[in-house]
Design a protein around this motif. Structure first.
Motif, PDB file in Angstrom:
ATOM      1  N   GLU A  32       0.829  -1.206   0.000  1.00 33.59           N
ATOM      2  CA  GLU A  32       0.000   0.000   0.000  1.00 33.59           C
ATOM      3  C   GLU A  32       0.863   1.256   0.000  1.00 33.59           C
ATOM      4  O   GLU A  32       1.998   1.260   0.500  1.00 33.59           O
ATOM      5  N   GLU A  33       0.305   2.334  -0.551  1.00 29.05           N
ATOM      6  CA  GLU A  33       0.994   3.617  -0.546  1.00 29.05           C
ATOM      7  C   GLU A  33       0.900   4.228   0.849  1.00 29.05           C
ATOM      8  O   GLU A  33      -0.116   4.086   1.538  1.00 29.05           O
ATOM      9  N   VAL A  34       1.964   4.902   1.266  1.00 31.09           N
ATOM     10  CA  VAL A  34       1.999   5.535   2.584  1.00 31.09           C
ATOM     11  C   VAL A  34       2.382   7.001   2.432  1.00 31.09           C
ATOM     12  O   VAL A  34       3.072   7.396   1.491  1.00 31.09           O
ATOM     13  N   SER A  35       1.929   7.816   3.390  1.00 31.67           N
ATOM     14  CA  SER A  35       2.258   9.243   3.415  1.00 31.67           C
ATOM     15  C   SER A  35       3.013   9.564   4.699  1.00 31.67           C
ATOM     16  O   SER A  35       3.041   8.762   5.634  1.00 31.67           O
ATOM     17  N   VAL A  36       3.588  10.749   4.753  1.00 31.65           N
ATOM     18  CA  VAL A  36       4.389  11.140   5.911  1.00 31.65           C
ATOM     19  C   VAL A  36       3.558  11.116   7.182  1.00 31.65           C
ATOM     20  O   VAL A  36       4.026  10.661   8.239  1.00 31.65           O
ATOM     21  N   ASP A  37       2.298  11.559   7.112  1.00 35.80           N
ATOM     22  CA  ASP A  37       1.499  11.632   8.333  1.00 35.80           C
ATOM     23  C   ASP A  37       1.062  10.260   8.853  1.00 35.80           C
ATOM     24  O   ASP A  37       0.524  10.144   9.957  1.00 35.80           O
ATOM     25  N   GLN A  38       1.270   9.224   8.070  1.00 35.79           N
ATOM     26  CA  GLN A  38       0.972   7.859   8.538  1.00 35.79           C
ATOM     27  C   GLN A  38       2.140   7.231   9.295  1.00 35.79           C
ATOM     28  O   GLN A  38       1.973   6.196   9.936  1.00 35.79           O
ATOM     29  N   ILE A  39       3.301   7.841   9.222  1.00 30.77           N
ATOM     30  CA  ILE A  39       4.499   7.274   9.844  1.00 30.77           C
ATOM     31  C   ILE A  39       4.556   7.709  11.299  1.00 30.77           C
ATOM     32  O   ILE A  39       4.559   8.900  11.613  1.00 30.77           O
ATOM     33  N   ASP A  40       4.594   6.727  12.210  1.00 35.34           N
ATOM     34  CA  ASP A  40       4.714   7.042  13.631  1.00 35.34           C
ATOM     35  C   ASP A  40       5.729   6.100  14.273  1.00 35.34           C
ATOM     36  O   ASP A  40       6.443   5.366  13.577  1.00 35.34           O
ATOM     37  N   GLU A  41       5.794   6.116  15.589  1.00 38.75           N
ATOM     38  CA  GLU A  41       6.845   5.371  16.290  1.00 38.75           C
ATOM     39  C   GLU A  41       6.687   3.859  16.198  1.00 38.75           C
ATOM     40  O   GLU A  41       7.602   3.119  16.563  1.00 38.75           O
ATOM     41  N   ARG A  42       5.542   3.388  15.685  1.00 37.65           N
ATOM     42  CA  ARG A  42       5.394   1.944  15.514  1.00 37.65           C
ATOM     43  C   ARG A  42       6.389   1.381  14.510  1.00 37.65           C
ATOM     44  O   ARG A  42       6.707   0.193  14.528  1.00 37.65           O
TER      45      ARG A  42
END
Length: 315
Positions: free
Chosen positions: A185-195
């Motif tokens: 799936e495509e991801v964006s910067v705001d989807q990236i977190d500490e997980r």
């Protein structure tokens, strides 16, 4: 005693292997089929190693194979060793002995053609190594990042976006009790977190593709099929796929053979994304990939080609 057999190591439910075995039977080629999970209940091995090398027998309920006369071994997704009658610690010990004992024998057969060698399959399943090998072989590879650092991902997305997330391996994942695979799936910067810091992940620049190509390399034979779907990941909905047999661009066949040569393989299922300029972008090579479903869709003689390889008719 089965003379000069093809050993087929696979799980009990494998329609692709069934097709190949039927083809070999039609040619009069002896086949000994078994699953690693059959050992030791219905599968046994007695191998000797001395100054003359390895010898002995492998026995199933219906066949006995002379280990010195095996012409080829088709290794295709067998199940693991299981010892349900033992306690957990003893079962773990027994499984490791089986893996390095029976597995070690099967990996050392004299004069045997492996399709593919189980050790080489294991090596080739590491995606970072596959991407690096693809570059060395001469393929175009999308910019890729393997990391557990959220900041590194954010920087990568800003530089190379749009970016997709891909699992580094594809184990089954239970969703509401149903076995599923992790989607690309495509991801964006705001989807990236500490997980992201929880384990390793693969991120890759998304190619603006117009189609996909599945290339099946069987020995020295190259079969290329264009797949049109309109999907980011065509494997999510086979009902939307259309297939066209195509010829590879200049340089691709040579790069395919270089790739397999570097990996010590004789079979590979390659996936490419094709952009509007006609450039083929390497995505991955699966050393145990599916291929038989393409034959009825295209008429390509894939089963016969695999049987040729196992029988010994091709290099």
């Amino acid at each position: 005693m089965t003379d000069s057999p093809v050993l087929v190591v696979t799980n009990l439910d494998d329609p692709t292997t069934d097709l190949v075995i039927n083809e070999l039977h039609g040619r009069g080629v002896p086949v000994v089929r078994f699953d690693s999970g059959d050992f030791p209940a219905t599968l046994s091995v007695a191998a000797t190693i001395d100054h003359q090398g390895i010898a002995g027998t492998l026995t199933t309920p219906t066949r006995t194979a002379n280990l010195t006369r095996v012409r080829s071994l088709y290794y295709r997704r067998p199940s693991g060793f299981v010892f349900p009658h033992l306690d957990e610690q003893t079962a773990r010990f027994a499984a490791r002995q089986a893996r390095y004992g029976l597995g070690g024998v099967l990996a050392s057969l004299p004069g045997c053609r492996y399709v593919n060698h189980p050790h080489r399959i294991g090596d080739a399943e590491f995606k970072p190594a596959g991407l690096a090998t693809a570059v060395a072989a001469g393929f175009r590879v999308p910019p890729s990042l393997i990391t557990s650092d959220p900041d590194a991902v954010r920087a990568f997305v800003k530089t190379h976006g749009p970016v997709i997330y891909k699992p580094l391996s594809t184990p089954l994942y239970l969703v509401d009790g149903v076995s599923s695979t992790v989607r690309v799936e495509e991801v964006s910067v705001d989807q990236i977190d500490e997980r992201v810091a929880g384990t390793a992940h693969l991120f890759q620049q998304r190619i603006h593709k117009v189609a996909d190509v599945r290339v099946t390399l069987i020995g020295d034979r190259v079969f290329c099929v264009r797949i049109d779907s309109g999907l980011l990941d065509w494997r999510t909905d086979y009902s939307r796929l259309t297939y066209t047999v195509v010829q590879p661009p200049k340089g691709i066949p040579e790069a395919l053979h270089r790739y397999l040569g570097r990996c010590g393989l004789v079979f590979g299922a390659f996936d490419f994304a094709v952009d509007a300029d006609g450039t083929w972008w390497f995505l991955e090579c699966n050393p145990s990939g599916q291929w038989a479903w393409l034959e009825p869709e295209t008429g390509l003689p894939l089963v016969a080609a695999m049987a040729d390889l196992l029988e010994g008719q091709t290099a």
